[in-house]
Design an enzyme around this catalytic site. Sequence first.
Site, short mmCIF file in Angstrom:
data_model
loop_
_atom_site.label_atom_id
_atom_site.label_comp_id
_atom_site.label_asym_id
_atom_site.label_seq_id
_atom_site.Cartn_x
_atom_site.Cartn_y
_atom_site.Cartn_z
N HIS A 82 -7.44 9.49 -2.03
CA HIS A 82 -6.95 9.89 -0.91
C HIS A 82 -8.11 9.78 -0.22
CE1 HIS A 82 -2.19 9.60 1.50
NE2 HIS A 82 -3.55 9.09 2.09
N TYR B 123 3.62 9.56 0.38
CA TYR B 123 3.91 9.54 1.25
C TYR B 123 5.92 9.89 0.78
CZ TYR B 123 0.08 5.79 2.70
OH TYR B 123 -0.99 6.23 3.30
N LYS C 47 -2.29 6.59 -4.16
CA LYS C 47 -2.97 6.99 -4.39
C LYS C 47 -2.99 8.09 -5.06
CE LYS C 47 -3.35 5.14 0.16
NZ LYS C 47 -1.81 4.20 0.33
N ASP D 143 1.13 -1.37 0.18
CA ASP D 143 -0.50 0.32 -0.12
C ASP D 143 0.72 1.16 0.07
OD1 ASP D 143 -2.63 1.19 0.87
OD2 ASP D 143 -1.59 2.18 2.24
#
Length: 241
Positions: A107, A47, A76, A42
């Site tokens: 997201h 990130y 995302k 994921d």
Amino acid sequence: MAITLNNGFKMPIIGLGVWRMEKNLIRDLLLNAIKLGYRHFDCAADYGNEAEVGEVLSEALRSGLVKREDLFITTKLWNSDHGHILEACKDSLKKLKLEYLDLYLVHFPIATRHTGVGTTDSALGEDGVLDIDTTISLETTWHAMEDLVSKGLVRSIEFSCLLRQDLSKKYDKSPAQIALRWGIQRNTVVIPKSSRMERLKENFDVLDFELSDEDMDLIKKMDRRYRTNTPAKFWGIDFYA
């Protein structure tokens, strides 16, 4: 063990999240996770480590450690890219060194001022509140996501977005394993995250027991409507009100 999505694709019910995973540890952690049996990873543009994850995925595929069709890769779309979905998806694919995504998530279901593809900023207005782009509806976002599926860049799309010690003793499992098992029995895909090898093993070892209906209900009643990731603290709006 996997969940069958509405389009027929199967999504492994246990995945490994890479949020806040230190970049210098990603290679060893992901390769070890694959060796342990993890196939679902994921990720997210926000990130900030898609490129590092991509290097590891490329190495694993090149070496024959795993086949692409056996992996399930999620990433995302960030809020500021709702008006640039095709470009954002291609940017993630390039960083991840993939030809397609198994799952592309929105997201947060909210469009904000664009700050450049891949920058994942949360621009604030003059009043200090998140600068929402009201010209982009969720319907517009969804149709653009559907176009990604039509183009073959994405297989599936979707919108994303504490336990008692006596249960741990009862099942001879850690609190984290109890939490993961609770999620699995609710037919929810679970995405634990860890930078420790022993925890990677522990998080994956949750398929050999089952919580009773009574214990499932007990955990459900512990809900305090509390989130550890609360956008209201840094965007100035109560997103989950």
